[in-house]
Scaffold this motif. Sequence first.
Motif, PDB file in Angstrom:
ATOM      1  N   ILE A 498       0.838  -1.200   0.000  1.00  0.00           N
ATOM      2  CA  ILE A 498       0.000   0.000   0.000  1.00  0.00           C
ATOM      3  C   ILE A 498       0.876   1.254   0.000  1.00  0.00           C
ATOM      4  O   ILE A 498       0.543   2.258  -0.637  1.00  0.00           O
ATOM      5  CB  ILE A 498      -0.933   0.006   1.233  1.00  0.00           C
ATOM      6  CG1 ILE A 498      -1.882  -1.196   1.181  1.00  0.00           C
ATOM      7  CG2 ILE A 498      -1.724   1.303   1.309  1.00  0.00           C
ATOM      8  CD1 ILE A 498      -2.778  -1.332   2.391  1.00  0.00           C
ATOM      9  N   ILE A 499       2.002   1.191   0.684  1.00  0.00           N
ATOM     10  CA  ILE A 499       2.913   2.351   0.738  1.00  0.00           C
ATOM     11  C   ILE A 499       3.421   2.684  -0.657  1.00  0.00           C
ATOM     12  O   ILE A 499       3.428   3.852  -1.073  1.00  0.00           O
ATOM     13  CB  ILE A 499       4.083   2.057   1.690  1.00  0.00           C
ATOM     14  CG1 ILE A 499       3.577   1.931   3.137  1.00  0.00           C
ATOM     15  CG2 ILE A 499       5.145   3.162   1.596  1.00  0.00           C
ATOM     16  CD1 ILE A 499       4.645   1.555   4.141  1.00  0.00           C
ATOM     17  N   ALA A 500       3.847   1.671  -1.388  1.00  0.00           N
ATOM     18  CA  ALA A 500       4.352   1.904  -2.747  1.00  0.00           C
ATOM     19  C   ALA A 500       3.272   2.482  -3.641  1.00  0.00           C
ATOM     20  O   ALA A 500       3.534   3.356  -4.481  1.00  0.00           O
ATOM     21  CB  ALA A 500       4.888   0.599  -3.326  1.00  0.00           C
ATOM     22  N   ALA A 501       2.039   2.010  -3.458  1.00  0.00           N
ATOM     23  CA  ALA A 501       0.936   2.462  -4.305  1.00  0.00           C
ATOM     24  C   ALA A 501       0.533   3.904  -4.012  1.00  0.00           C
ATOM     25  O   ALA A 501      -0.145   4.539  -4.823  1.00  0.00           O
ATOM     26  CB  ALA A 501      -0.266   1.537  -4.115  1.00  0.00           C
ATOM     27  N   ARG A 502       0.959   4.424  -2.868  1.00  0.00           N
ATOM     28  CA  ARG A 502       0.548   5.770  -2.473  1.00  0.00           C
ATOM     29  C   ARG A 502       1.531   6.860  -2.883  1.00  0.00           C
ATOM     30  O   ARG A 502       1.294   8.034  -2.616  1.00  0.00           O
ATOM     31  CB  ARG A 502       0.373   5.839  -0.947  1.00  0.00           C
ATOM     32  CG  ARG A 502      -0.813   5.034  -0.446  1.00  0.00           C
ATOM     33  CD  ARG A 502      -0.986   5.166   1.043  1.00  0.00           C
ATOM     34  NE  ARG A 502      -1.270   6.540   1.459  1.00  0.00           N
ATOM     35  CZ  ARG A 502      -1.710   6.872   2.675  1.00  0.00           C
ATOM     36  NH1 ARG A 502      -1.905   5.940   3.576  1.00  0.00           N
ATOM     37  NH2 ARG A 502      -1.947   8.124   2.979  1.00  0.00           N
ATOM     38  N   GLN A 503       2.615   6.511  -3.535  1.00  0.00           N
ATOM     39  CA  GLN A 503       3.652   7.509  -3.806  1.00  0.00           C
ATOM     40  C   GLN A 503       3.161   8.659  -4.691  1.00  0.00           C
ATOM     41  O   GLN A 503       3.532   9.814  -4.493  1.00  0.00           O
ATOM     42  CB  GLN A 503       4.877   6.838  -4.423  1.00  0.00           C
ATOM     43  CG  GLN A 503       5.594   5.884  -3.473  1.00  0.00           C
ATOM     44  CD  GLN A 503       5.966   6.529  -2.138  1.00  0.00           C
ATOM     45  OE1 GLN A 503       6.596   7.585  -2.089  1.00  0.00           O
ATOM     46  NE2 GLN A 503       5.556   5.887  -1.037  1.00  0.00           N
ATOM     47  N   ALA A 504       2.309   8.337  -5.671  1.00  0.00           N
ATOM     48  CA  ALA A 504       1.775   9.399  -6.530  1.00  0.00           C
ATOM     49  C   ALA A 504       0.875  10.339  -5.723  1.00  0.00           C
ATOM     50  O   ALA A 504       0.934  11.569  -5.885  1.00  0.00           O
ATOM     51  CB  ALA A 504       0.999   8.798  -7.701  1.00  0.00           C
ATOM     52  N   ALA A 505       0.050   9.765  -4.832  1.00  0.00           N
ATOM     53  CA  ALA A 505      -0.831  10.574  -3.986  1.00  0.00           C
ATOM     54  C   ALA A 505      -0.016  11.414  -3.011  1.00  0.00           C
ATOM     55  O   ALA A 505      -0.375  12.554  -2.704  1.00  0.00           O
ATOM     56  CB  ALA A 505      -1.794   9.668  -3.221  1.00  0.00           C
ATOM     57  N   ILE A 506       1.091  10.874  -2.546  1.00  0.00           N
ATOM     58  CA  ILE A 506       1.973  11.609  -1.641  1.00  0.00           C
ATOM     59  C   ILE A 506       2.528  12.842  -2.339  1.00  0.00           C
ATOM     60  O   ILE A 506       2.529  13.949  -1.786  1.00  0.00           O
ATOM     61  CB  ILE A 506       3.116  10.694  -1.149  1.00  0.00           C
ATOM     62  CG1 ILE A 506       2.582   9.671  -0.147  1.00  0.00           C
ATOM     63  CG2 ILE A 506       4.249  11.518  -0.525  1.00  0.00           C
ATOM     64  CD1 ILE A 506       3.591   8.615   0.262  1.00  0.00           C
ATOM     65  N   LYS A 507       2.991  12.661  -3.569  1.00  0.00           N
ATOM     66  CA  LYS A 507       3.555  13.782  -4.329  1.00  0.00           C
ATOM     67  C   LYS A 507       2.501  14.860  -4.563  1.00  0.00           C
ATOM     68  O   LYS A 507       2.774  16.064  -4.416  1.00  0.00           O
ATOM     69  CB  LYS A 507       4.090  13.282  -5.666  1.00  0.00           C
ATOM     70  CG  LYS A 507       4.815  14.344  -6.479  1.00  0.00           C
ATOM     71  CD  LYS A 507       5.433  13.739  -7.729  1.00  0.00           C
ATOM     72  CE  LYS A 507       6.202  14.799  -8.522  1.00  0.00           C
ATOM     73  NZ  LYS A 507       6.844  14.236  -9.723  1.00  0.00           N
ATOM     74  N   ALA A 508       1.269  14.445  -4.890  1.00  0.00           N
ATOM     75  CA  ALA A 508       0.188  15.402  -5.130  1.00  0.00           C
ATOM     76  C   ALA A 508      -0.158  16.171  -3.853  1.00  0.00           C
ATOM     77  O   ALA A 508      -0.407  17.383  -3.890  1.00  0.00           O
ATOM     78  CB  ALA A 508      -1.043  14.676  -5.663  1.00  0.00           C
ATOM     79  N   ALA A 509      -0.183  15.460  -2.725  1.00  0.00           N
ATOM     80  CA  ALA A 509      -0.505  16.109  -1.449  1.00  0.00           C
ATOM     81  C   ALA A 509       0.552  17.153  -1.087  1.00  0.00           C
ATOM     82  O   ALA A 509       0.229  18.233  -0.588  1.00  0.00           O
ATOM     83  CB  ALA A 509      -0.616  15.057  -0.349  1.00  0.00           C
ATOM     84  N   GLU A 510       1.811  16.852  -1.352  1.00  0.00           N
ATOM     85  CA  GLU A 510       2.880  17.796  -1.042  1.00  0.00           C
ATOM     86  C   GLU A 510       2.832  19.020  -1.959  1.00  0.00           C
ATOM     87  O   GLU A 510       3.047  20.148  -1.523  1.00  0.00           O
ATOM     88  CB  GLU A 510       4.235  17.093  -1.147  1.00  0.00           C
ATOM     89  CG  GLU A 510       4.440  16.077  -0.021  1.00  0.00           C
ATOM     90  CD  GLU A 510       5.735  15.304  -0.145  1.00  0.00           C
ATOM     91  OE1 GLU A 510       6.115  14.653   0.850  1.00  0.00           O
ATOM     92  OE2 GLU A 510       6.354  15.323  -1.227  1.00  0.00           O
ATOM     93  N   GLN A 511       2.522  18.792  -3.213  1.00  0.00           N
ATOM     94  CA  GLN A 511       2.404  19.912  -4.145  1.00  0.00           C
ATOM     95  C   GLN A 511       1.242  20.822  -3.747  1.00  0.00           C
ATOM     96  O   GLN A 511       1.313  22.048  -3.911  1.00  0.00           O
ATOM     97  CB  GLN A 511       2.206  19.392  -5.565  1.00  0.00           C
ATOM     98  CG  GLN A 511       3.463  18.747  -6.150  1.00  0.00           C
ATOM     99  CD  GLN A 511       3.232  18.143  -7.513  1.00  0.00           C
ATOM    100  OE1 GLN A 511       2.097  17.784  -7.872  1.00  0.00           O
ATOM    101  NE2 GLN A 511       4.298  18.009  -8.292  1.00  0.00           N
ATOM    102  N   ALA A 512       0.179  20.234  -3.185  1.00  0.00           N
ATOM    103  CA  ALA A 512      -1.006  21.011  -2.812  1.00  0.00           C
ATOM    104  C   ALA A 512      -0.715  22.010  -1.691  1.00  0.00           C
ATOM    105  O   ALA A 512      -1.362  23.054  -1.604  1.00  0.00           O
ATOM    106  CB  ALA A 512      -2.139  20.073  -2.390  1.00  0.00           C
ATOM    107  N   VAL A 513       0.258  21.674  -0.839  1.00  0.00           N
ATOM    108  CA  VAL A 513       0.584  22.581   0.267  1.00  0.00           C
ATOM    109  C   VAL A 513       1.890  23.343   0.008  1.00  0.00           C
ATOM    110  O   VAL A 513       2.387  24.055   0.892  1.00  0.00           O
ATOM    111  CB  VAL A 513       0.674  21.814   1.608  1.00  0.00           C
ATOM    112  CG1 VAL A 513      -0.674  21.233   1.984  1.00  0.00           C
ATOM    113  CG2 VAL A 513       1.750  20.737   1.564  1.00  0.00           C
ATOM    114  N   GLY A 514       2.446  23.171  -1.180  1.00  0.00           N
ATOM    115  CA  GLY A 514       3.653  23.916  -1.537  1.00  0.00           C
ATOM    116  C   GLY A 514       4.935  23.325  -1.024  1.00  0.00           C
ATOM    117  O   GLY A 514       5.966  24.010  -0.973  1.00  0.00           O
TER     118      GLY A 514
END
Length: 518
Positions: A498-514
């Motif tokens: 599940i951790i590996a599958a979340r990497q794209a979502a992690i990147k998007a979440a970080e971009q959302a907060v700058g």
Amino acid sequence: MAAPGYTESDKAEDVKHLHSMGYAQELERRLSRFSNFAVSFSIICILSGGINSLAQATSGAGGIGIGIGWLVGCFVSLTFAVAMSQISSAYPTAGGLYHWGSILGNRGTGWVTAWLNLLGLITVLGAINVGTWTFFVGAFGPALGIEGSLTNQMIFLVVITGAQALINHLGIKLTAKLTDFSGYLIFFGSILIAVVCLFCAETWDFSRLFTFHNYSGDAGGGVWPQVSNAWVFALGLLLPIYTITGYDASAHTSEETIKAASSVPRAMVMSVIWSAVFGYLFLAAFILMIPNMDDAAKQGWNVFFWAFDQRVPSGIKEFVYLVVFIAQLLCGLATVTSASRMIFAFSRDGGLPGSSALAKVSPTYRTPVAAIWTASILSVLFVWGSTLVSVAGTSAYTIVVSCTVIFLFLSFTVPIVLGMLAWGTPKWDKMGPWNMGRGIFMLFAFLSIVSMILIFIIGIQPPNDWALYITVGFFILTAIVWFAFERNRFQGPPLGDIIAARQAAIKAAEQAVGETGH
């Protein structure tokens, strides 16, 4: 830009560690090692619990309650801090206890740990601010013409809790500056009180610190019911044990701390040690200043103000009160930080109603705004509701607060026990940089279990005997909720694939907060 002394390589390592656990770097890493220490040191706040609960010793076993009892109780708290420090180094995430309970155990143990810790943090926030109100009324109420009514108390709580929430809302940078100041203020205040007390003492009779007297019952102003000599000393241990808690805040702010894997565990342990040392310094001096121990015991909860009225000149007394009051306000501020990060972390994995809102981080302030205000509002509502209800002639507020520390220490104990079982297994096969070795960890983990038994036994004695029923009721209710609803719904923290599958979502979440550190 990286913080001073914090290189881009350090930041990349912190973020990489967080990504490996399946989470985005949404919160802002600004806390230095001292700032992380200051958060826990501010919540412990020996100028809050050490003063507001002082009667548990002076109206219990007398001077020995400080001379010996303070040291024993502080060691009890230290056992938990040392054991948890090892785990925090391996898993430095916000809401640390919840993650430890899940990773080292399973979804169910993590869920129970989260609820124990969360309920403890919400109620202790209310209790801290009520203690601040009580001190404010005792110190400044007569001069300002303010009475200690329930209405005035609630207005005061709404104002200061709202201010604490707003400061947290506006970013970790402002909060860190104030908690850093709080750390220095507590050191200064402790030394100030010690110097004032020693200067104003008639004699320095150090034997008073090791003299036992059973002041339970009427002799101690009714703080404790009439009990045996052994029990009155044991009950006095609640003063240091109840005061020296809250150091889990260092773990809750892990994702905002630079070099968290080494900074957090050190901060947890040192916040307990320095609180123990400086608390002993000013409390021992206070005992030496007291005109007469028998008269002091009769004062009950008013002993601090009574002794200062007897010995300390007016201007100096008011200055001491002001320092203590500010420290207590900042204690509540740090507690809002800790409680909100726990809510944020648990909600991030869907553990609370309204999790999607509670887990959101403000792109402007990089703080979990909804979690901050939720923790603050719930603490005020808890105080308001519980003060209106009585159980067997005792205020529900008093009963619940006695359960608060039991819940908090139980939330410490669960992951510690799981850590003992998981050490060296795939669940915990990599130690963090703060590595004491298996022998030391196992020793302090065992001592933590013994300490938990002691805390529970003492914590359910009269007048807090209803705490037993509340604690048992809590576990019955959580078992029903878990097996009926949450077992099939709650997934817990991400693990494995599940951790590996979340990497794209992690990147998007970080971009959302700058966040640019991914």
